[in-house]
Design an enzyme around this catalytic site. Structure first.
Site, short mmCIF file in Angstrom:
data_model
loop_
_atom_site.label_atom_id
_atom_site.label_comp_id
_atom_site.label_asym_id
_atom_site.label_seq_id
_atom_site.Cartn_x
_atom_site.Cartn_y
_atom_site.Cartn_z
N GLU A 44 -78.70 -52.97 99.98
CA GLU A 44 -79.97 -52.64 100.64
C GLU A 44 -80.87 -53.87 100.69
OE1 GLU A 44 -82.14 -49.93 98.23
OE2 GLU A 44 -83.91 -49.94 99.52
N ASP A 77 -81.46 -50.02 95.48
CA ASP A 77 -82.50 -49.96 94.45
C ASP A 77 -82.52 -48.57 93.82
OD1 ASP A 77 -83.58 -52.52 94.43
OD2 ASP A 77 -84.77 -52.12 96.23
N ASP A 79 -84.74 -46.55 93.41
CA ASP A 79 -85.96 -45.81 93.76
C ASP A 79 -85.64 -44.83 94.88
OD1 ASP A 79 -85.66 -47.32 96.03
OD2 ASP A 79 -87.31 -48.69 95.57
N ASP A 121 -86.33 -44.80 98.07
CA ASP A 121 -85.79 -45.41 99.28
C ASP A 121 -84.30 -45.71 99.12
OD1 ASP A 121 -88.04 -45.35 100.75
OD2 ASP A 121 -88.52 -47.50 100.58
#
Ligand code: TSJ
Length: 641
Positions: free
Chosen positions: A429, A502, A504, A506
């Site tokens: 990403e 990541d 998180d 997203d």
């Protein structure tokens, strides 16, 4: 004359049967409830809940209340039905006691018939009782409250009256036995979800869920039944209806049927089917009956109105594309098939459903001619999309086969080895994390493809649209194995495909979008166990000369609590992969000797079909859970590759 053993009295015989029954259930719980894991634990509850719902289905109860007690394990199920009969059954034992102690107490008693739901359910309250360290039942009937309690299936004393009662009903409280179950803590979200489904399948029934662990109460009641369920499932899948009208059927009979169907622009079919209120994710004869009816009725409409699209042949798949349906049937003696008993096998059901649904659908199309025409146009669109997909698949194959390395995406940092068995592709990403990964990797066997732009939601897109998405097209080109029916495992350029995002929301979102794409267009890749999620750490914990990596807050707390030192640990939180120095990224995430990976697996392809459709809705929370649940299925210890 030789003396035989003394004859047992009738009463003793009954008692022995009961003890043998309890022993049988406790020895092989899997035979009765499917297993002793979390599924089996939840089966206990459904068994009891379904009995309350049956009382409502038969018109005798209006409310079922489920309480998950604060211990997270004890459950109470209550209905306002007639109350389980408490009269003497035979041999001086109350009918109530028989229900809770005799295995498969499914027979007739007290004039009425005691019908349970069948399948994995329907094993009876006695099996639940045998697997509960404690169970209590209260019956309100004839102005009295009757009571009995049990320990591991054995009654403490005979059924007794404990006081007056207002109204009628049955209340069962049980605590799953920790000697039997690996974990006796219930999943409140799972309970709430399943109760919602039950409320759709029992039109008008009020189901209350009191979750005393979190101190929340949910209430489910749907006067629209399966039609309400259809509306909700179309909405949650973010599909758009191409016609407002819903096709609805409700018919009582040997095989009772409730069906609601709607036509949408979604590029696939979605069928939620149930038998006696139990989900049948693997389909069966009832689904076949509906599909027969759908195909034949629409074809008859096409014939009758001369609506054949020019130059296109409509296949059965074309006629079903975009059709969302909820199908609930009630069958007297359901036969379930398959490892998880998820498929209905009664042969008579197919013809029975076709017989009910086909004429009803033909009539409906006839009465709503413009709706029918829109449905035929939708099928023609599906046929054109199917042809376009074939062409797109073929063009991917031509590109990857003939031009070889030349066709590789510019952003791909390929590895030098061309032996797929040792090669890995990291889908990363963002450009900055991609840059770190490119520096950190082992160039011989590790390739990196950064994904920067928006990844398309493949759940709502045709292959043609998917290939117009630059990021997904890059993935397809890099893998080299083609898509859809042109997928060729032997052309795959990497043995492992590792999603590196990541930690998180997203990151979870992008991972879910990629998994959705792979699942829809290269399912074999997942089936073959080639897809993994990387687990980059969120924290670095330095104490003295030692370094630890923590995946999340829980992991960090666990590690810190285990430190046997008075020195204060120095904790660094990585904001994202891009911030991590390449050397750290290599050590924690890329290096096969020290990294942690999770393999993505599919247990039941058909079930997952629905899972993916469910989770690609707007709400990001369930997506997050999808990944976490999938991930949790694999023990990281086993996966240290
Ligand atoms: F599973 C169970 F047995 F534990 C259980 C049964 C649990 C719960 C929450 C409810 C029930 C249940 C059973 N509720 N209502 C009934 N009804 C009967 O058993 C019943 C009542 C009356 C007559 C009759 O013919 O008068 C017949 C039956 C089967």
């Amino acid at each position: 004359m030789a003396a035989g053993p003394p004859a047992a009295s009738n009463y003793d015989e009954g008692a022995i049967t009961v003890l043998e029954g309890i022993e049988a259930v406790r020895k092989r719980p899997g035979m009765y409830i499917g297993g002793t894991g979390t599924d089996g634990l939840h089966h206990l509850l459904w068994e009891i809940v379904d009995n309350g719902c049956d009382e409502a289905q038969n018109g005798h109860a209006t409310t079922v209340t489920v309480t998950l007690h604060a211990d997270g394990s004890t459950c109470t199920v209550d209905d306002n039905g007639r109350g389980i009969p408490v009269g003497m059954h035979k041999k001086g034992v109350s009918a109530l006691e028989v229900v809770f102690t005799v295995l498969h107490a499914g027979g007739k008693f007290g004039g009425g018939s005691y019908v349970t739901s069948g399948g994995l359910h329907g094993v009876g309250a006695s099996a639940v009782n045998a697997l509960s360290s404690k169970l209590e039942v209260k019956v309100r009937r004839d102005g009295q409250t009757w009571f009995q309690e049990y320990r591991r299936g054995r009654p403490k004393e005979p059924v007794k009256a404990v006081g007056p009662a207002r109204g009628t009903g049955t209340t069962v409280t049980f605590t799953p036995d920790t000697q039997i179950f690996e974990d006796t803590i219930y999943d409140a979200d799972r309970i709430a979800k399943q109760l919602e489904v039950k409320s759709f399948l029992h039109r008008g029934l009020r189901i209350v869920f009191r979750d005393q662990v979190r101190g929340q109460t949910h209430e489910f009641k749907h006067d629209g039944g399966v039609s309400d369920y259809l509306a909700v499932s179309v909405k949650r899948a973010e599909a758009r209806r191409i016609v407002d009208a819903t096709f609805e059927v409700e018919r009582e009979g040997e095989v009772s049927v409730e069906l609601a169907a709607g036509w949408t622009d979604a590029p696939r079919e979605r069928l939620l089917s149930y038998v006696n209120g139990i989900p049948t994710p693997d389909g069966g004869t009832h689904e076949q009956g509906w599909r027969d009816a759908l195909g034949k009725a629409v074809r008859a409409f096409v014939e009758a109105h001369q609506l054949q699209p020019r130059g296109l042949t409509l296949t059965a798949d074309d006629l079903r594309e975009g059709v969302f349906a909820v199908l609930s049937v009630r069958v007297r003696e359901p036969q379930f098939q398959g490892q998880t008993k998820g498929r209905l096998n009664n042969p008579e059901v197919r013809g029975a459903l076709d017989g009910v649904l086909r004429p009803a659908l033909e009539q409906w199309l006839h009465d709503n001619r413009s709706v029918g025409e829109a449905i035929v146009a939708r099928a023609a669109q599906a046929a054109r999309a199917r042809i376009a997909s074939r062409e797109a698949e073929a063009s991917v194959r031509r590109k990857t086969a003939t031009s070889g390395r030349m066709a590789l995406p510019g952003k791909l940092a390929d590895c030098s080895s061309s032996n797929p068995d040792e090669c890995e592709l990291f889908l990363v990403e963002g450009d900055s994390a991609g840059g770190s990964a490119k520096q950190a990797r082992d160039r011989k066997v590790q390739a990196v493809l950064p994904l920067r732009g928006k990844v398309l939601n493949a759940e709502q897109a045709t292959l043609k649209k998917v290939l117009e998405n630059e990021e997904l097209n890059n993935v397809v080109q890099a893998l080299g194995c083609g898509v859809g029916s042109e997928y060729r495992a032997d052309k795959l350029r990497y043995g492992r495909i590792i999603l590196l995002m990541d930690a998180d929301s997203d990151g979870h979102h992008i991972a879910t979008l990629l998994l959705t794409f792979l699942y829809r267009f290269m399912p074999q890749l997942i089936q073959d166990g080639r897809v993994y999620l990387a687990l980059p750490p969120l924290y670095r914990i330095n104490v003295g000369k030692q370094t630890f990596w923590a995946l999340d807050d829980r992991d960090r707390k666990r590690i810190v609590s285990k430190l046997r030192t008075s020195a204060k640990p120095e904790i660094t939180r990585f904001k994202g992969l891009g911030e991590m120095p390449p050397k750290t990224l290599f050590e924690t995430t890329l290096d096969p000797d020290s990294r942690r990976l999770l393999q993505v697996t599919l247990e039941e392809p058909i079930k997952t079909n629905n899972v993916v459709t469910d989770l690609m809705g707007k709400d990001p929370a369930p997506r997050y859970r999808f990944i976490m649940e999938r991930s949790a299925e694999v023990d990281p210890e086993e996966l240290d590759l």
